[in-house]
Design a protein around this motif. Structure first.
Motif, PDB file in Angstrom:
ATOM      1  N   ARG A  38      13.176 -13.390 -23.452  1.00 28.00           N
ATOM      2  CA  ARG A  38      13.012 -14.839 -23.359  1.00 28.00           C
ATOM      3  C   ARG A  38      12.937 -15.286 -21.900  1.00 28.00           C
ATOM      4  O   ARG A  38      12.065 -16.061 -21.511  1.00 28.00           O
ATOM      5  CB  ARG A  38      14.179 -15.552 -24.052  1.00 28.00           C
ATOM      6  CG  ARG A  38      14.209 -17.054 -23.814  1.00 28.00           C
ATOM      7  CD  ARG A  38      15.260 -17.744 -24.667  1.00 28.00           C
ATOM      8  NE  ARG A  38      16.605 -17.228 -24.477  1.00 28.00           N
ATOM      9  CZ  ARG A  38      17.423 -17.605 -23.491  1.00 28.00           C
ATOM     10  NH1 ARG A  38      17.024 -18.492 -22.616  1.00 28.00           N
ATOM     11  NH2 ARG A  38      18.633 -17.094 -23.400  1.00 28.00           N
ATOM     12  N   VAL A 154      15.705 -14.796 -37.377  1.00 30.25           N
ATOM     13  CA  VAL A 154      14.396 -14.239 -37.034  1.00 30.25           C
ATOM     14  C   VAL A 154      14.319 -12.756 -37.424  1.00 30.25           C
ATOM     15  O   VAL A 154      13.332 -12.297 -37.980  1.00 30.25           O
ATOM     16  CB  VAL A 154      14.084 -14.422 -35.533  1.00 30.25           C
ATOM     17  CG1 VAL A 154      12.824 -13.657 -35.140  1.00 30.25           C
ATOM     18  CG2 VAL A 154      13.915 -15.898 -35.199  1.00 30.25           C
ATOM     19  N   ASN A 207       6.060 -22.183 -40.782  1.00 33.77           N
ATOM     20  CA  ASN A 207       6.660 -22.424 -39.468  1.00 33.77           C
ATOM     21  C   ASN A 207       6.420 -23.860 -39.035  1.00 33.77           C
ATOM     22  O   ASN A 207       7.349 -24.560 -38.649  1.00 33.77           O
ATOM     23  CB  ASN A 207       6.122 -21.442 -38.439  1.00 33.77           C
ATOM     24  CG  ASN A 207       6.706 -20.060 -38.635  1.00 33.77           C
ATOM     25  OD1 ASN A 207       6.119 -19.218 -39.304  1.00 33.77           O
ATOM     26  ND2 ASN A 207       7.887 -19.843 -38.106  1.00 33.77           N
ATOM     27  N   LEU A 258       8.129 -21.313 -29.433  1.00 33.31           N
ATOM     28  CA  LEU A 258       8.763 -20.492 -30.471  1.00 33.31           C
ATOM     29  C   LEU A 258       8.665 -19.004 -30.150  1.00 33.31           C
ATOM     30  O   LEU A 258       9.679 -18.302 -30.124  1.00 33.31           O
ATOM     31  CB  LEU A 258       8.110 -20.784 -31.831  1.00 33.31           C
ATOM     32  CG  LEU A 258       8.511 -19.870 -32.991  1.00 33.31           C
ATOM     33  CD1 LEU A 258       9.999 -20.011 -33.299  1.00 33.31           C
ATOM     34  CD2 LEU A 258       7.700 -20.189 -34.252  1.00 33.31           C
ATOM     35  N   THR A 259       7.452 -18.520 -29.896  1.00 33.08           N
ATOM     36  CA  THR A 259       7.307 -17.072 -29.721  1.00 33.08           C
ATOM     37  C   THR A 259       7.983 -16.593 -28.432  1.00 33.08           C
ATOM     38  O   THR A 259       8.559 -15.522 -28.400  1.00 33.08           O
ATOM     39  CB  THR A 259       5.821 -16.663 -29.712  1.00 33.08           C
ATOM     40  OG1 THR A 259       5.158 -17.385 -28.669  1.00 33.08           O
ATOM     41  CG2 THR A 259       5.156 -16.978 -31.034  1.00 33.08           C
ATOM     42  N   ALA A 261      10.597 -18.122 -26.880  1.00 37.96           N
ATOM     43  CA  ALA A 261      12.050 -18.274 -26.992  1.00 37.96           C
ATOM     44  C   ALA A 261      12.639 -17.278 -27.988  1.00 37.96           C
ATOM     45  O   ALA A 261      13.769 -16.821 -27.836  1.00 37.96           O
ATOM     46  CB  ALA A 261      12.397 -19.699 -27.405  1.00 37.96           C
ATOM     47  N   ALA A 262      11.877 -16.938 -29.008  1.00 41.14           N
ATOM     48  CA  ALA A 262      12.423 -16.068 -30.050  1.00 41.14           C
ATOM     49  C   ALA A 262      12.458 -14.611 -29.617  1.00 41.14           C
ATOM     50  O   ALA A 262      13.505 -13.965 -29.675  1.00 41.14           O
ATOM     51  CB  ALA A 262      11.591 -16.209 -31.325  1.00 41.14           C
ATOM     52  N   THR A 268       2.774 -14.067 -31.103  1.00 43.96           N
ATOM     53  CA  THR A 268       3.093 -12.956 -31.999  1.00 43.96           C
ATOM     54  C   THR A 268       1.787 -12.283 -32.420  1.00 43.96           C
ATOM     55  O   THR A 268       0.694 -12.794 -32.145  1.00 43.96           O
ATOM     56  CB  THR A 268       3.832 -13.466 -33.246  1.00 43.96           C
ATOM     57  OG1 THR A 268       3.160 -14.613 -33.736  1.00 43.96           O
ATOM     58  CG2 THR A 268       5.271 -13.805 -32.932  1.00 43.96           C
ATOM     59  N   ARG A 314      13.694 -22.961 -35.223  1.00 48.96           N
ATOM     60  CA  ARG A 314      14.138 -21.678 -35.795  1.00 48.96           C
ATOM     61  C   ARG A 314      13.718 -20.462 -34.964  1.00 48.96           C
ATOM     62  O   ARG A 314      13.225 -19.481 -35.498  1.00 48.96           O
ATOM     63  CB  ARG A 314      13.590 -21.525 -37.227  1.00 48.96           C
ATOM     64  CG  ARG A 314      13.987 -22.634 -38.201  1.00 48.96           C
ATOM     65  CD  ARG A 314      15.458 -22.582 -38.569  1.00 48.96           C
ATOM     66  NE  ARG A 314      15.744 -23.484 -39.679  1.00 48.96           N
ATOM     67  CZ  ARG A 314      16.054 -24.784 -39.542  1.00 48.96           C
ATOM     68  NH1 ARG A 314      16.133 -25.335 -38.325  1.00 48.96           N
ATOM     69  NH2 ARG A 314      16.325 -25.515 -40.597  1.00 48.96           N
ATOM     70  N   CYS A 315      13.944 -20.552 -33.645  1.00 49.53           N
ATOM     71  CA  CYS A 315      13.577 -19.437 -32.781  1.00 49.53           C
ATOM     72  C   CYS A 315      14.741 -18.483 -32.573  1.00 49.53           C
ATOM     73  O   CYS A 315      14.562 -17.363 -32.132  1.00 49.53           O
ATOM     74  CB  CYS A 315      13.102 -19.958 -31.419  1.00 49.53           C
ATOM     75  SG  CYS A 315      14.417 -20.685 -30.428  1.00 49.53           S
TER      76      CYS A 315
END
Lengths: 475, 238
Positions: A38, A154, A207, A258-259, A261-262, A268, A314-315
């Motif tokens: 991240r 996740v 998502n 999202l991508t 931070a996750a 992705t 939701r990350c």
């Protein structure tokens, strides 16, 4: 399954987490990977703080106008041949999906990863009405075979290692090869291929839904969501009512956040946007598409001081940053939403009765708030929960309440404060040895089980200061 | 420049030396230091546990104690941050909110005051030894004081600083967390103590007494040979 997992009380769950050294090892190394990923992805972007601000603004604007965007979304979905159902409760959402399954005479349902379907317990509902449900996300499939709940939002099987996975595959599916990840994944792919082809119904989460076009987007790395949405004739997407963005432009921002931070990825492997049913001149897509928009407690958060909890994308960045999560693991939270966001959301969605300990499962170090890509003030929400638990819900322990009342008196009466700091050393004397307290009384008991507590000083600061002033006056 | 010392209840009771060093350090830079004797505790233990009404009683006492001061300086990022919270906590009482705002605006953490207000980056202190610094969570994340302690420590003669692995991670103190969730807190501080051990440093330096008591208590129990020092003690060392 529903939002709540297990019936063990909080203290037992925590203890079980602490004692599970394997799980802690797995969580700790995963956290390390996710965190550095991240931070690297954020640095790469250059102006991460500006992106966070933009993310926060988008989510705030959307929540402020949620009725408008949900209306627009449902109109667009219907215009493109889909059917929209607003479910106020988990039961209503499940009943609707059961009804569609019944109409389609569905026997097999394949799913891609979705937290909201975990929240409403959709698998159990579908199984009850005679369907076979197969999770096709690798992590979820492992958990389904093991009848184990997710421990992370996740990477749901974060708490398992490859040896355990090999065993599960061997016991449940007759797997005979090694615990090499490639071999395990190849086996899962081979097994699931059959399910994809046989399935009558595909169920996914969502998502983000794009209001302007009625598109449902799915962010995945395994590609399984594409099979779920293209092979069966019917596709049902289930979404929490807050998971909408106004246009493609905002989608770009929140997906980037999202991508990164996750998992620290720029993007992705697959970002799928599905708009409507298959048209006559098209070769792909479902004949029938349903979008189930789930409230299940979200609407009542809107307009309250907790509204920003609905900003969550939701990350799991907060979960990956949380040192408490690292030591206790996801199952200790007793909710399918663990970690800081889980401790904030779970009592809001499912009440304080079963979850009143969660807001206290944090040192308020604010690592979560700092990590959140849409700037949810998670640690402040946790404090606010505590206030509600104590003041409105009257759920604080009596002993604690008396202690805090005593504290208020002590801290607002200088004479009492002065006296107590002066007497502290004498009061603690029975427990003091070599300037340390190794076994403390009352509230110090827990502290001193794993560490020493210092003895109060021989002379406190204010006495020293007073004497110094006196000496100065005499000089 | 008139400065009122906000000692914090922990330093007052457990580590008066930190207060002495803070006073001497400030006086060395020409500050006229006084100690309002009616100060008590910032109220954080109650506030963070959800007992806001109880915390407000402490807050009002602190506002009364410091209202007349020109500057308020305390040797703790966490307790100073609590004072910064006062206006928000008292938002439903306009008169008190205003008074809280006035106090919050003139309150500084020690290293922040030295660097930002006094514009001192080298306090000309000497301290021989190897040390590692733990940046406490409230000081760095909430109060936003990240660079001041590092700048000041880097200029201490004789001091060799070793970076603490995973330094941003909470030590597990969390005020009442260490009592309410003692087992988890114990695991967290154990991990922190391990990281301190990995540095091989002789000293652990920090800017918050609560965190230092936690880490010190753990290392004392583990018989780890690391001495714990508040940053004021190092900066006032000659």
């Amino acid at each position: 399954m529903g939002i709540k997992i297990g019936d063990k009380p909080y203290a037992e769950r925590i203890q079980a987490g602490i004692e599970n050294s394997f799980m802690r090892q797995a969580v700790s190394s995963a956290q390390g990977r996710f965190r550095s990923g991240r931070l690297k992805a954020a640095e790469e972007l250059g102006d991460w703080e500006d992106w966070r601000t933009l993310g926060e603004e988008i989510r705030h604007h959307t929540m402020e106008n949620l009725d408008y965007y949900l209306h627009q979304l449902s109109e667009q979905v219907e215009k493109r041949g889909g059917t929209v159902f607003f479910a106020e409760t988990a039961e209503e959402a499940n009943a609707y999906v059961q009804e569609v399954a019944k109409k389609k005479q569905a026997r097999k349902v394949v799913k891609s990863k979705s937290m909201v379907t975990e929240e409403i317990g959709l698998n159990e509902a579908l199984e009850k009405s005679g369907c076979e449900v197969v999770e096709s996300d690798l992590g979820e499939w492992i958990l389904q075979l093991d009848e184990d709940p997710p421990s992370h939002i996740v990477t749901p099987a974060l708490h398992k290692n490859k040896e355990q996975i090999r065993e599960t595959f061997a016991n449940k599916k007759g797997y005979t090869k090694t615990d090499q990840p490639e071999e395990l994944a190849a086996f899962a792919r081979e097994q699931l291929r059959k399910d994809f082809l046989e399935a009558d119904l595909g169920v996914t989460g969502c998502n983000f839904a794009v209001a302007e076009s009625g598109a449902v987007t799915l962010v995945t790395n395994e590609g399984n969501a594409r099979m779920v949405t293209s092979l069966p004739d019917t596709h049902i997407a289930v979404m929490g009512m807050e998971r909408v963005v106004p246009t493609w432009e905002e989608l770009e921002v929140v997906v980037s956040l999202l991508t990164r931070a996750a998992v620290g990825q720029k993007l992705t492997s697959y970002i799928t946007a599905l708009t409507g049913t298959r048209l006559e001149d098209e070769t792909d897509g479902p004949e029938d598409f349903h979008l189930v928009i789930v409230d299940n407690g979200r609407l009542k958060i809107l307009g309250t001081e907790f509204q920003s909890a609905l900003h969550c994308i939701r990350c799991a960045a907060c979960i990956n940053a949380c040192p408490v999560y690292r030591h206790v693991g996801g199952h200790s939270y007793g909710s399918i939403y663990p970690g800081p966001i889980g401790a904030v959301l779970t009592p809001l969605l499912d009440g304080y009765e079963d979850h009143k300990d969660l807001p206290y499962a944090s040192t308020l170090c604010a690592a979560c708030t700092e990590a959140c890509p849409v700037k949810i003030p998670l640690h402040e929400h946790l404090i606010r929960h505590r206030e509600i638990i104590v003041e409105r819900e009257q759920r604080g322990a009596k002993s604690e309440e008396w202690m805090m009342k005593g504290f208020a008196k002590w801290a607002s009466t200088p004479a009492a404060y002065k006296m107590s700091t002066k007497m502290a050393r004498t009061a603690m004397k029975p427990w003091t040895k070599d300037e340390q307290i190794e076994k403390g009384p009352g509230p110090l008991k827990g502290w001193t089980e794993s560490r020493d507590f210092p003895a109060p000083a021989k002379k406190n600061f204010r006495e020293w200061y007073k004497q110094r002033e006196k000496r100065r006056g005499e000089a | 420049m008139k400065v009122s010392l906000f000692i914090t209840c922990l330093c007052d009771t457990f580590t008066p030396d930190v207060g002495k060093d803070t006073v001497q350090l400030l006086e060395r830079y020409g500050c006229d230091v006084d100690f309002p004797a009616n100060q008590t505790c910032c109220g954080q233990p109650a506030f963070n546990s959800g007992y806001k009404q109880e915390a407000i009683k402490a807050m009002k006492q602190m506002i009364r104690a410091f209202e007349a001061s020109q500057y308020v300086v305390g040797p703790s990022g966490s307790c100073v941050q609590m004072i910064k919270e006062y206006p928000h906590a008292l938002k439903d009482e306009p008169e008190w909110r205003e008074r809280a705002q006035a106090v919050a605006e003139k309150t500084y953490e020690l290293t922040q005051f030295l660097v930002e207000v006094l514009h001192v980056e080298d306090v000309k202190s000497t301290f021989q030894g190897t040390a590692t610094y733990h940046p406490s969570c409230h000081m760095t994340r909430l109060l936003g004081v990240k660079d001041a302690p590092r700048i000041l420590l880097e200029n201490v003669e004789g001091l060799h600083l070793i970076e603490l692995p995973m330094k941003e991670d909470c030590c597990g103190f969390g005020g009442t967390f260490a009592v309410k969730n003692a087992a988890v807190s114990g695991q967290m501080v154990d991990e922190k103590a391990q990281h301190i051990d990995e540095t091989g440093a002789e000293y652990l330096i920090g800017g918050d007494m609560g965190c230092l008591m936690n880490m010190g208590g753990c290392m004392s129990r583990n018989k780890q040979d690391v001495k714990v020092l508040h940053i004021a003690q190092v900066l006032n060392s000659q």
